[in-house]
Scaffold this motif. Structure first.
Motif, PDB file in Angstrom:
ATOM      1  N   HIS A  54       0.817  -1.216   0.000  1.00 16.65           N
ATOM      2  CA  HIS A  54       0.000   0.000   0.000  1.00 16.65           C
ATOM      3  C   HIS A  54       0.848   1.262   0.000  1.00 16.65           C
ATOM      4  O   HIS A  54       0.497   2.245  -0.653  1.00 16.65           O
ATOM      5  N   GLY A  65      -1.259   6.002  -4.372  1.00  8.20           N
ATOM      6  CA  GLY A  65      -2.292   6.459  -5.310  1.00  8.20           C
ATOM      7  C   GLY A  65      -3.234   5.348  -5.726  1.00  8.20           C
ATOM      8  O   GLY A  65      -4.452   5.518  -5.745  1.00  8.20           O
ATOM      9  N   GLY A  66      -2.671   4.209  -6.045  1.00  9.76           N
ATOM     10  CA  GLY A  66      -3.503   3.068  -6.432  1.00  9.76           C
ATOM     11  C   GLY A  66      -4.358   2.562  -5.289  1.00  9.76           C
ATOM     12  O   GLY A  66      -5.509   2.171  -5.482  1.00  9.76           O
ATOM     13  N   ALA A  68      -5.440   4.399  -2.796  1.00  8.33           N
ATOM     14  CA  ALA A  68      -6.498   5.398  -2.587  1.00  8.33           C
ATOM     15  C   ALA A  68      -7.645   5.165  -3.577  1.00  8.33           C
ATOM     16  O   ALA A  68      -8.821   5.233  -3.202  1.00  8.33           O
ATOM     17  N   ARG A  69      -7.314   4.866  -4.826  1.00  9.25           N
ATOM     18  CA  ARG A  69      -8.359   4.569  -5.822  1.00  9.25           C
ATOM     19  C   ARG A  69      -9.102   3.273  -5.473  1.00  9.25           C
ATOM     20  O   ARG A  69     -10.311   3.179  -5.640  1.00  9.25           O
ATOM     21  N   MET A  70      -8.358   2.298  -4.961  1.00 10.36           N
ATOM     22  CA  MET A  70      -8.982   1.039  -4.559  1.00 10.36           C
ATOM     23  C   MET A  70      -9.955   1.264  -3.406  1.00 10.36           C
ATOM     24  O   MET A  70     -11.046   0.677  -3.378  1.00 10.36           O
ATOM     25  N   GLU A  72     -11.708   3.836  -2.892  1.00 15.19           N
ATOM     26  CA  GLU A  72     -12.925   4.435  -3.442  1.00 15.19           C
ATOM     27  C   GLU A  72     -13.874   3.367  -3.966  1.00 15.19           C
ATOM     28  O   GLU A  72     -15.088   3.495  -3.824  1.00 15.19           O
ATOM     29  N   THR A  73     -13.344   2.297  -4.535  1.00 16.12           N
ATOM     30  CA  THR A  73     -14.215   1.223  -5.028  1.00 16.12           C
ATOM     31  C   THR A  73     -14.888   0.474  -3.875  1.00 16.12           C
ATOM     32  O   THR A  73     -15.897  -0.182  -4.079  1.00 16.12           O
ATOM     33  N   HIS A  77     -14.903   7.530   0.271  1.00 17.41           N
ATOM     34  CA  HIS A  77     -14.891   8.613  -0.705  1.00 17.41           C
ATOM     35  C   HIS A  77     -14.239   9.889  -0.194  1.00 17.41           C
ATOM     36  O   HIS A  77     -14.024  10.815  -0.965  1.00 17.41           O
ATOM     37  N   THR A  80      -9.179   9.729   0.985  1.00 19.24           N
ATOM     38  CA  THR A  80      -8.650   8.391   0.673  1.00 19.24           C
ATOM     39  C   THR A  80      -7.123   8.355   0.670  1.00 19.24           C
ATOM     40  O   THR A  80      -6.542   7.335   1.041  1.00 19.24           O
ATOM     41  N   THR A  81      -6.480   9.440   0.265  1.00 19.03           N
ATOM     42  CA  THR A  81      -5.015   9.446   0.294  1.00 19.03           C
ATOM     43  C   THR A  81      -4.513   9.413   1.735  1.00 19.03           C
ATOM     44  O   THR A  81      -3.601   8.647   2.063  1.00 19.03           O
ATOM     45  N   SER A  84      -5.056   6.037   3.065  1.00 20.63           N
ATOM     46  CA  SER A  84      -4.057   5.106   2.516  1.00 20.63           C
ATOM     47  C   SER A  84      -2.765   5.160   3.318  1.00 20.63           C
ATOM     48  O   SER A  84      -2.174   4.124   3.645  1.00 20.63           O
TER      49      SER A  84
END
Length: 191
Positions: A54, A65-66, A68-70, A72-73, A77, A80-81, A84
């Motif tokens: 992570h 970054g990845g 944080a996007r994960m 969100e899924t 919301h 997230t950064t 993370s």
């Protein structure tokens, strides 16, 4: 003498000298220290490796970054950064502390909080990973962390002479409340 008496004398002689002398009232723990070390290593290495994925993208991980996007899924919301970073640092730091057996109840509380959030996020995906997202691994990691809250690190650790090793239940309960509060705060503030 009857054959029943012979059997009684034979079974008594077979068991003579086998009695457990408990005159010193110390518990017989056998391999407890080794078992707790194995549990700590498995939990610490697994959570620490996830944290390195992570934070830095090691072992094929997504990096900050990845991740944080994960998140969100999974329904997170807000922030997230930041989440993370907090998650990754908790996994790596808690993993290291659990491995060496230092501040184990607090480190295990952090890992339990992370695992509880992961279970919550993946709960709708079903129990098994093959049938969706699955949360069985996170549940098992959380159970291992929960166990360490109440057992402590054991005798093979750096916290051999700490007050919480002698009385792990009070700090274990406080750490459980801390983990639950942290999990709830993360869910409320970031979802």
């Amino acid at each position: 003498m009857s054959s029943g008496d012979d059997f009684s004398q034979q079974s008594t002689s077979l068991l003579s000298g086998v009695e457990d002398d408990r005159s010193d009232d110390t518990p017989r723990q056998g391999g407890l220290g080794l078992g707790l070390l194995i549990l700590r290593l498995a939990l610490g290495l697994t959570m620490g490796a996830h944290g390195l994925q992570h934070l830095f993208g090691l072992f094929g991980g997504p990096g900050i970054g990845g991740f944080a996007r994960m998140l969100e899924t999974f329904g997170y919301h807000k922030q997230t950064t930041l989440l993370s970073w907090i998650t990754g640092i908790t996994e790596v730091g808690g993993g290291v502390l659990v491995i060496v057996g230092l501040f184990t109840p607090l480190a295990a509380a952090g890992l339990l909080g992370v695992a509880a959030n992961a279970v919550y996020a993946k709960f709708h995906g079903g129990f098994f990973e093959g049938q969706g997202q699955g949360f069985e691994l996170e549940l098992l990691l959380g159970a291992a962390a929960l166990s360490l809250l109440f057992t402590g690190a054991g005798p093979i650790s750096l916290e051999r002479n700490t007050p919480w090793r002698k009385r792990p239940l009070p700090l274990g309960l406080a750490s459980l409340l801390l983990a639950a509060a942290a999990a709830v705060v993360v869910i409320v503030l970031t979802r």
